[in-house]
Every structure is written in structure tokens, then in C-alpha cells.
Design a protein around this motif. Structure first.
Motif, mmCIF file in Angstrom:
data_model
loop_
_atom_site.group_PDB
_atom_site.id
_atom_site.type_symbol
_atom_site.label_atom_id
_atom_site.label_comp_id
_atom_site.label_asym_id
_atom_site.label_seq_id
_atom_site.Cartn_x
_atom_site.Cartn_y
_atom_site.Cartn_z
ATOM 1 N N ALA A 34 0.850 -1.194 0.000
ATOM 2 C CA ALA A 34 0.000 0.000 0.000
ATOM 3 C C ALA A 34 0.880 1.237 0.000
ATOM 4 C CB ALA A 34 -0.922 0.005 1.226
ATOM 5 N N ALA A 35 0.262 2.379 -0.350
ATOM 6 C CA ALA A 35 1.000 3.640 -0.360
ATOM 7 C C ALA A 35 0.106 4.768 0.117
ATOM 8 C CB ALA A 35 1.542 3.947 -1.757
ATOM 9 N N VAL A 36 0.731 5.769 0.735
ATOM 10 C CA VAL A 36 0.047 6.983 1.194
ATOM 11 C C VAL A 36 0.751 8.175 0.571
ATOM 12 C CG1 VAL A 36 -0.549 8.429 3.170
ATOM 13 C CG2 VAL A 36 -0.673 5.927 3.363
ATOM 14 N N ASN A 37 0.017 8.958 -0.210
ATOM 15 C CA ASN A 37 0.541 10.133 -0.898
ATOM 16 C C ASN A 37 -0.127 11.364 -0.303
ATOM 17 O OD1 ASN A 37 1.256 12.162 -2.691
ATOM 18 N ND2 ASN A 37 0.009 11.360 -4.378
ATOM 19 N N LEU A 38 0.620 12.116 0.491
ATOM 20 C CA LEU A 38 0.097 13.308 1.148
ATOM 21 C C LEU A 38 0.605 14.549 0.419
ATOM 22 C CD1 LEU A 38 0.713 12.209 4.848
ATOM 23 C CD2 LEU A 38 -1.350 11.898 3.472
ATOM 24 N N SER A 39 -0.294 15.275 -0.202
ATOM 25 C CA SER A 39 0.043 16.517 -0.908
ATOM 26 C C SER A 39 1.123 16.309 -1.950
ATOM 27 C CB SER A 39 0.479 17.600 0.091
ATOM 28 O OG SER A 39 -0.538 17.878 1.018
ATOM 29 N N GLY A 40 1.068 15.175 -2.639
ATOM 30 C CA GLY A 40 2.028 14.885 -3.693
ATOM 31 C C GLY A 40 1.327 14.535 -4.987
ATOM 32 N N ALA A 41 2.100 14.059 -5.955
ATOM 33 C CA ALA A 41 1.576 13.714 -7.274
ATOM 34 C C ALA A 41 2.360 12.523 -7.805
ATOM 35 C CB ALA A 41 1.696 14.906 -8.219
ATOM 36 N N PHE A 50 -4.540 1.912 -9.232
ATOM 37 C CA PHE A 50 -4.676 1.720 -7.786
ATOM 38 C C PHE A 50 -6.145 1.655 -7.395
ATOM 39 C CE2 PHE A 50 -0.649 3.958 -8.353
ATOM 40 C CZ PHE A 50 0.211 3.298 -7.493
ATOM 41 N N ASP A 51 -6.380 1.097 -6.232
ATOM 42 C CA ASP A 51 -7.673 1.228 -5.551
ATOM 43 C C ASP A 51 -7.536 2.480 -4.685
ATOM 44 O OD1 ASP A 51 -10.034 1.024 -4.194
ATOM 45 O OD2 ASP A 51 -9.495 -0.796 -3.092
ATOM 46 N N VAL A 52 -8.035 3.599 -5.187
ATOM 47 C CA VAL A 52 -7.710 4.906 -4.619
ATOM 48 C C VAL A 52 -8.722 5.350 -3.566
ATOM 49 C CG1 VAL A 52 -7.160 7.319 -5.125
ATOM 50 C CG2 VAL A 52 -6.698 5.551 -6.834
ATOM 51 N N THR A 53 -8.208 5.769 -2.429
ATOM 52 C CA THR A 53 -8.976 6.507 -1.438
ATOM 53 C C THR A 53 -8.513 7.958 -1.537
ATOM 54 O OG1 THR A 53 -9.121 4.604 0.061
ATOM 55 C CG2 THR A 53 -9.507 6.785 1.019
ATOM 56 N N ALA A 54 -9.319 8.797 -2.169
ATOM 57 C CA ALA A 54 -8.951 10.199 -2.400
ATOM 58 C C ALA A 54 -9.722 11.093 -1.447
ATOM 59 C CB ALA A 54 -9.233 10.593 -3.845
ATOM 60 N N ARG A 55 -9.005 11.972 -0.763
ATOM 61 C CA ARG A 55 -9.633 12.867 0.204
ATOM 62 C C ARG A 55 -9.132 14.291 -0.009
ATOM 63 N NH1 ARG A 55 -12.351 9.029 0.622
ATOM 64 N NH2 ARG A 55 -12.806 7.763 2.486
ATOM 65 N N LEU A 56 -10.052 15.253 0.099
ATOM 66 C CA LEU A 56 -9.710 16.663 0.042
ATOM 67 C C LEU A 56 -9.874 17.276 1.422
ATOM 68 C CD1 LEU A 56 -11.454 17.781 -3.283
ATOM 69 C CD2 LEU A 56 -9.017 17.325 -2.910
ATOM 70 N N TYR A 57 -8.920 18.128 1.798
ATOM 71 C CA TYR A 57 -8.936 18.780 3.099
ATOM 72 C C TYR A 57 -8.813 20.289 2.901
ATOM 73 C CZ TYR A 57 -8.032 13.992 4.545
ATOM 74 O OH TYR A 57 -8.126 12.629 4.719
ATOM 75 N N PRO A 58 -9.938 20.954 2.699
ATOM 76 C CA PRO A 58 -9.899 22.400 2.449
ATOM 77 C C PRO A 58 -9.222 23.155 3.591
ATOM 78 C CG PRO A 58 -12.073 21.498 1.972
ATOM 79 C CD PRO A 58 -11.308 20.416 2.663
ATOM 80 N N GLY A 59 -8.354 24.080 3.205
ATOM 81 C CA GLY A 59 -7.724 24.938 4.191
ATOM 82 C C GLY A 59 -6.385 24.472 4.708
ATOM 83 N N ILE A 60 -5.942 23.263 4.362
ATOM 84 C CA ILE A 60 -4.648 22.809 4.896
ATOM 85 C C ILE A 60 -3.489 23.289 4.026
ATOM 86 C CG2 ILE A 60 -5.729 20.764 5.909
ATOM 87 C CD1 ILE A 60 -4.206 19.074 3.814
ATOM 88 N N ARG A 88 -3.141 -5.645 -10.263
ATOM 89 C CA ARG A 88 -3.211 -5.778 -8.803
ATOM 90 C C ARG A 88 -4.077 -4.707 -8.157
ATOM 91 N NH1 ARG A 88 1.318 -5.038 -5.668
ATOM 92 N NH2 ARG A 88 0.124 -6.068 -4.034
ATOM 93 N N ARG A 89 -3.969 -3.469 -8.648
ATOM 94 C CA ARG A 89 -4.698 -2.322 -8.096
ATOM 95 C C ARG A 89 -4.569 -2.267 -6.570
ATOM 96 N NH1 ARG A 89 -8.050 0.419 -11.261
ATOM 97 N NH2 ARG A 89 -9.436 0.904 -9.531
ATOM 98 N N PRO A 90 -3.351 -2.092 -6.068
ATOM 99 C CA PRO A 90 -3.149 -2.007 -4.617
ATOM 100 C C PRO A 90 -3.737 -0.720 -4.055
ATOM 101 C CG PRO A 90 -1.146 -1.438 -5.777
ATOM 102 C CD PRO A 90 -2.099 -1.926 -6.821
ATOM 103 N N PRO A 91 -3.988 -0.681 -2.760
ATOM 104 C CA PRO A 91 -4.609 0.502 -2.150
ATOM 105 C C PRO A 91 -3.663 1.696 -2.091
ATOM 106 C CG PRO A 91 -4.123 -1.158 -0.486
ATOM 107 C CD PRO A 91 -3.858 -1.794 -1.800
ATOM 108 N N LEU A 92 -4.195 2.867 -2.440
ATOM 109 C CA LEU A 92 -3.461 4.127 -2.388
ATOM 110 C C LEU A 92 -4.328 5.179 -1.722
ATOM 111 C CD1 LEU A 92 -1.168 6.137 -3.310
ATOM 112 C CD2 LEU A 92 -2.535 6.489 -5.388
ATOM 113 N N PHE A 93 -3.792 5.840 -0.712
ATOM 114 C CA PHE A 93 -4.464 6.982 -0.085
ATOM 115 C C PHE A 93 -3.835 8.242 -0.664
ATOM 116 C CE2 PHE A 93 -5.099 10.346 2.933
ATOM 117 C CZ PHE A 93 -6.349 10.105 3.489
ATOM 118 N N TRP A 94 -4.703 9.141 -1.174
ATOM 119 C CA TRP A 94 -4.224 10.402 -1.734
ATOM 120 C C TRP A 94 -4.979 11.540 -1.063
ATOM 121 C CZ3 TRP A 94 -5.309 12.524 -7.321
ATOM 122 C CH2 TRP A 94 -4.527 13.672 -7.537
#
Length: 232
Positions: free
Chosen positions: A142-149, A195-205, A164-170
Motif C-alpha cells: 500500500a501507499a500513502v501520498n500526502l500533498s504529492g503527485a 490503484f484502488d484509490v482513497t482520495a480525500r480533500l482537506y480544504p484549508g490545509i 493488482r490495483r493495490p490501495p493508495l491513499f491520496w
């Protein structure tokens, strides 16, 4: 220090572990390893501050990027050389990724292989998380991408990822002032098919990490790494 002027190498002595050295082997025999990678111009102690906010059932290793930031007019360290028109040059990305994969081999040789490996990074380190998965799709769970591309250009493991489509948090802020629109568009196009993407937006960070985001990252890692003991 492992690095020299001719080779992009992770400094083993600079790694910040979440547990004492004498405990690493015992812990890795049962617990996943999460490779943590800081952003451009930062250092290994930066994201190590996040360890207490992440799942306790993992061992974390925060790496120092292999290149000095001094040639680019900044302090700290960077994963890549100066960017081109489409972001970091592919060769520089590949060198950094190869250095982390080589470090993983050394760490496993010293401490033993963990049951699973994940990557977590911020900004440039977030790109590294994605690119590690692309280069070594069978090694990372799995991978976690915080404020990246994602980086531009094809990678050998891309075809495996589509299967495979492994899990990715973006996680990011849509108004992030650092990551440009072209990089976001490239990533939005690439990751859903690989990837099996979990995409989240955090306004204001802006270009940072929030407590709310860390809560969701922790939940993501717990599920992706099966820290509750569940199996398929």
C-alpha cells in the motif's frame, strides 16, 4: 554516511526508526514496515513526528532523501534534481526509487523481512510513495501520498499495477499552492487505472498535513495492512 558524489544512496545511519534498534528485528517478524519519506528541503526527523498519530501495529522508518538541498538554494535534503517542464526528470526519480529499494534490501538483510511493506510520504515524498509502488509493485502492499503527485513517464511495473490495483491513499487540499495543476491532472488521470484509490480533500490545509487527515490515514493503513488480523 553511505552516500557519495557518484551514487544516489540512502544514508542508513540517518534513518529514524519508531522503535529502538534492538527491538526492530523482533517487531518486524510480526509487524508491517512503513517507509516514511519527507518533502523537498526537509529531513528525516520531520515526518518522524507523525509516528504517535499512526497505527501502533507497524514499525516506521523515516528516511533522509539522498540529495543535499544546497545546490538548489535551500536547506535540508531533496529526492530529485531540479525539475523539468513536466516535473522531476524521470532519470532522477528512478535513481531515488532505486536507492530506497536498495535500502529496503539492506534493512531486510539486517533485521529480517516484515510481513508487509507500505510507503508513506509528503509532497516529494508522496511522489516517492507512488513511484515506489510503480517500480516494485510486488514488494509493497500500500501507499500513502500526502500533498504529492505522480511523476511523468511510463514505468515497468505499471502493467502489474493495473492488474493488482493495490490501495493508495491520496490526501490534499484542492487549493494547494505548491503542487501545480498539471501535476494534479496527471495524477488524477493515472492513479484510478492503477490503484484502488482513497482520495480525500482537506480544504484549508494548503501544503500541509492535518489531524483529520492523519485519522483517515491511520484507518487506511489499518485496513490496507490488515492490522486487525483479517485475511482474504
Amino acid at each position: 554516511m553511505n552516500a557519495n558524489d557518484d551514487q544516489v544512496t540512502i544514508d542508513d545511519d540517518a534513518v529514524v526508526w519508531s522503535v529502538a534498534t534492538e527491538e526492530i528485528s523482533e517487531r518486524l517478524a510480526e509487524q508491517p514496515l512503513v517507509v516514511v519519506m519527507h518533502g523537498r528541503g526537509s529531513h528525516e526527523n520531520d515526518l518522524a513526528q507523525l509516528f504517535p498519530f499512526l497505527p501502533a501495529g507497524c514499525v516506521y522508518a523515516s528516511l533522509r532523501a539522498p540529495l543535499s538541498g544546497a545546490p538548489y538554494g535551500m536547506g535540508g535534503f531533496t529526492w530529485f534534481t531540479a525539475s523539468g517542464a513536466h516535473g522531476p526528470e524521470r532519470a532522477s526519480v528512478d535513481d531515488a526509487v532505486a536507492a530506497v529499494i536498495a535500502w529496503l534490501g539492506r534493512a531486510e538483510g539486517r533485521f529480517g523481512a516484515p510481513p508487509a511493506i507500505a510507503a508513506l510520504g509528503f509532497s516529494q515524498g508522496g511522489m516517492m510513495s507512488v513511484e515506489l509502488m510503480r517500480a516494485a509493485p510486488h514488494r509493497l502492499a500500500a501507499a500513502v501520498n500526502l500533498s504529492g503527485a505522480s511523476a511523468h513517464g511510463p514505468v515497468g511495473g505499471d502493467e502489474v499495477l493495473t492488474e493488482r490495483r493495490p490501495p493508495l491513499f491520496w490526501g490534499r487540499d484542492a487549493a494547494d499552492p505548491i503542487i501545480d495543476a498539471a501535476a494534479i491532472a496527471r495524477t488524477e488521470e493515472f492513479v484510478p487505472g492503477h490503484f484502488d484509490v482513497t482520495a480525500r480533500l482537506y480544504p484549508g490545509i494548503a501544503h500541509s498535513i492535518s489531524r483529520e487527515e492523519l485519522v483517515e490515514v491511520s484507518a487506511f493503513l489499518s485496513e490496507a495492512l490488515r492490522l486487525d488480523g483479517s485475511v482474504d
